[in-house]
Design a protein around this motif. Structure first.
Motif, PDB file in Angstrom:
ATOM      1  N   ILE A  66     -99.435  83.236  65.335  1.00  0.00           N
ATOM      2  CA  ILE A  66     -99.970  84.248  64.297  1.00  0.00           C
ATOM      3  C   ILE A  66    -100.605  84.391  63.318  1.00  0.00           C
ATOM      4  N   VAL A  67    -102.372  84.815  63.971  1.00  0.00           N
ATOM      5  CA  VAL A  67    -103.264  84.767  63.105  1.00  0.00           C
ATOM      6  C   VAL A  67    -102.954  86.147  62.070  1.00  0.00           C
ATOM      7  N   ASP A  68    -102.934  84.982  60.476  1.00  0.00           N
ATOM      8  CA  ASP A  68    -103.169  85.862  59.516  1.00  0.00           C
ATOM      9  C   ASP A  68    -104.660  86.313  58.987  1.00  0.00           C
ATOM     10  N   TYR A  69    -104.998  87.556  59.688  1.00  0.00           N
ATOM     11  CA  TYR A  69    -106.329  87.944  58.416  1.00  0.00           C
ATOM     12  C   TYR A  69    -106.157  87.918  57.240  1.00  0.00           C
ATOM     13  N   ASN A  70    -105.492  88.396  56.254  1.00  0.00           N
ATOM     14  CA  ASN A  70    -105.157  89.137  54.821  1.00  0.00           C
ATOM     15  C   ASN A  70    -105.466  87.254  54.561  1.00  0.00           C
ATOM     16  N   ASN A  71    -104.636  86.471  54.731  1.00  0.00           N
ATOM     17  CA  ASN A  71    -104.160  84.754  54.157  1.00  0.00           C
ATOM     18  C   ASN A  71    -105.642  83.660  54.722  1.00  0.00           C
ATOM     19  N   GLY A  72    -105.984  84.036  55.814  1.00  0.00           N
ATOM     20  CA  GLY A  72    -106.989  83.389  56.525  1.00  0.00           C
ATOM     21  C   GLY A  72    -106.228  82.124  57.622  1.00  0.00           C
ATOM     22  N   LEU A  73    -105.046  82.694  57.442  1.00  0.00           N
ATOM     23  CA  LEU A  73    -104.511  81.008  58.224  1.00  0.00           C
ATOM     24  C   LEU A  73    -103.691  81.239  59.536  1.00  0.00           C
ATOM     25  N   ILE A  74    -104.116  80.417  60.728  1.00  0.00           N
ATOM     26  CA  ILE A  74    -103.736  80.591  61.987  1.00  0.00           C
ATOM     27  C   ILE A  74    -102.532  80.068  61.650  1.00  0.00           C
ATOM     28  N   VAL A  75    -101.037  79.707  62.647  1.00  0.00           N
ATOM     29  CA  VAL A  75    -100.128  79.428  62.946  1.00  0.00           C
ATOM     30  C   VAL A  75     -99.521  79.279  64.368  1.00  0.00           C
ATOM     31  N   TYR A  76     -99.556  77.863  64.848  1.00  0.00           N
ATOM     32  CA  TYR A  76     -98.614  77.920  66.313  1.00  0.00           C
ATOM     33  C   TYR A  76     -96.915  77.202  66.155  1.00  0.00           C
ATOM     34  N   HIS A  77     -96.481  78.159  66.121  1.00  0.00           N
ATOM     35  CA  HIS A  77     -95.014  77.983  66.377  1.00  0.00           C
ATOM     36  C   HIS A  77     -94.550  77.590  67.933  1.00  0.00           C
ATOM     37  N   MET A  78     -94.096  75.988  67.573  1.00  0.00           N
ATOM     38  CA  MET A  78     -93.457  75.683  68.696  1.00  0.00           C
ATOM     39  C   MET A  78     -92.052  75.001  68.059  1.00  0.00           C
ATOM     40  N   PRO A  79     -91.175  76.533  69.317  1.00  0.00           N
ATOM     41  CA  PRO A  79     -89.991  76.699  68.788  1.00  0.00           C
ATOM     42  C   PRO A  79     -88.745  75.799  69.753  1.00  0.00           C
ATOM     43  N   CYS A 159    -101.250  64.844  71.976  1.00  0.00           N
ATOM     44  CA  CYS A 159    -101.366  65.607  71.640  1.00  0.00           C
ATOM     45  C   CYS A 159    -100.752  66.551  72.847  1.00  0.00           C
ATOM     46  N   ALA A 160    -101.102  68.113  72.396  1.00  0.00           N
ATOM     47  CA  ALA A 160    -100.827  69.773  73.064  1.00  0.00           C
ATOM     48  C   ALA A 160    -101.098  70.532  72.572  1.00  0.00           C
ATOM     49  N   LEU A 171    -103.882  70.880  69.804  1.00  0.00           N
ATOM     50  CA  LEU A 171    -102.867  70.314  68.226  1.00  0.00           C
ATOM     51  C   LEU A 171    -102.880  68.744  68.634  1.00  0.00           C
ATOM     52  N   CYS A 172    -103.481  67.824  68.180  1.00  0.00           N
ATOM     53  CA  CYS A 172    -104.091  66.382  68.029  1.00  0.00           C
ATOM     54  C   CYS A 172    -102.822  65.864  66.627  1.00  0.00           C
ATOM     55  N   GLY A 173    -102.184  64.886  67.022  1.00  0.00           N
ATOM     56  CA  GLY A 173    -101.641  63.395  66.031  1.00  0.00           C
ATOM     57  C   GLY A 173    -100.779  64.139  65.334  1.00  0.00           C
ATOM     58  N   GLY A 174    -100.990  63.119  64.395  1.00  0.00           N
ATOM     59  CA  GLY A 174     -99.380  63.146  63.193  1.00  0.00           C
ATOM     60  C   GLY A 174     -98.479  63.260  63.306  1.00  0.00           C
ATOM     61  N   ILE A 175     -98.175  64.444  64.756  1.00  0.00           N
ATOM     62  CA  ILE A 175     -96.631  63.891  64.910  1.00  0.00           C
ATOM     63  C   ILE A 175     -96.360  64.356  66.217  1.00  0.00           C
ATOM     64  N   SER A 176     -95.832  63.922  66.882  1.00  0.00           N
ATOM     65  CA  SER A 176     -94.693  64.027  68.563  1.00  0.00           C
ATOM     66  C   SER A 176     -95.101  64.906  68.829  1.00  0.00           C
ATOM     67  N   LEU A 177     -95.299  66.325  69.451  1.00  0.00           N
ATOM     68  CA  LEU A 177     -95.203  67.374  69.954  1.00  0.00           C
ATOM     69  C   LEU A 177     -94.327  67.755  71.671  1.00  0.00           C
ATOM     70  N   PHE A 178     -94.346  66.338  72.425  1.00  0.00           N
ATOM     71  CA  PHE A 178     -93.442  66.237  73.216  1.00  0.00           C
ATOM     72  C   PHE A 178     -92.215  65.962  73.004  1.00  0.00           C
TER      73      PHE A 178
END
Length: 178
Positions: A66-79, A159-160, A171-178
């Motif tokens: 989701i690219v939210d231009y009003n709030n200047g944020l991008i969210v990547y959702h990996m269900p 990274c994912a 999307l790299c580092g910090g947490i495991s995405l695999f």
């Protein structure tokens, strides 16, 4: 019960974006995935609420952004990981909503947008403060901040890679995405 509620909220929000009375532009694409399988993508742009939603339907590893231009944020959702990654939009290098709309309707943009993010290990506690679109898709999920990085190779974990039409994301580092 909470998982069912968050699923209902996410589907309702994405449905709102795809509803023709709300969405100004919707594009559907069918591509071949890296493993040769079929990948369905949709991009929905809603100029009324200044949001673009990217959806990749590729079985178990489906992803949304989701690219939210009003709030200047991008969210990547990996269900498949019950995870969201949120980053501030670099408005100087990210296309405006109108430019994004033009790029989508050109079919093949002249260039891809590459973004690399370093994910923090710190959970975002107050998702409601990020705005309705992000709360709808990330409510009840582990949600982390990420910082855009110039380097494609970021230390500190795996990274994912996410390919959203013409937007290539690492999307790299910090947490495991695999």
């Amino acid at each position: 019960m909470l998982a069912r509620l968050e699923t209902i909220l996410a589907v309702a929000f994405l449905g709102l974006l795809t509803n023709t009375s709300f969405a100004n532009n919707a594009v559907q694409l069918i591509n071949k995935g890296n493993n040769g399988g079929t990948v369905y993508q949709t991009v929905n742009i809603n100029h009324n609420i200044n949001v673009a939603a990217f959806n990749i339907y590729s079985g178990m590893h489906s992803t949304n952004a989701i690219v939210d231009y009003n709030n200047g944020l991008i969210v990547y959702h990996m269900p498949y990981k019950r995870t969201c990654v949120v980053s501030r939009m670099n408005r100087q290098t990210f296309p405006s909503l109108s430019q994004l709309d033009d790029m989508i309707h050109e079919g093949q943009p002249l260039h891809s947008l590459h973004r690399n993010y370093q994910i923090s290990r710190t959970l975002i506690r107050n998702i409601a403060s990020l705005g309705g679109p992000i709360q709808a898709i990330c409510g009840g999920l582990n949600t982390y901040w990420a910082t855009e990085s110039q380097s494609e190779f970021v230390s500190g974990g795996g990274c994912a890679g996410v390919r959203l039409l013409f937007l290539d994301v690492n999307l790299c580092g910090g947490i495991s995405l695999f």
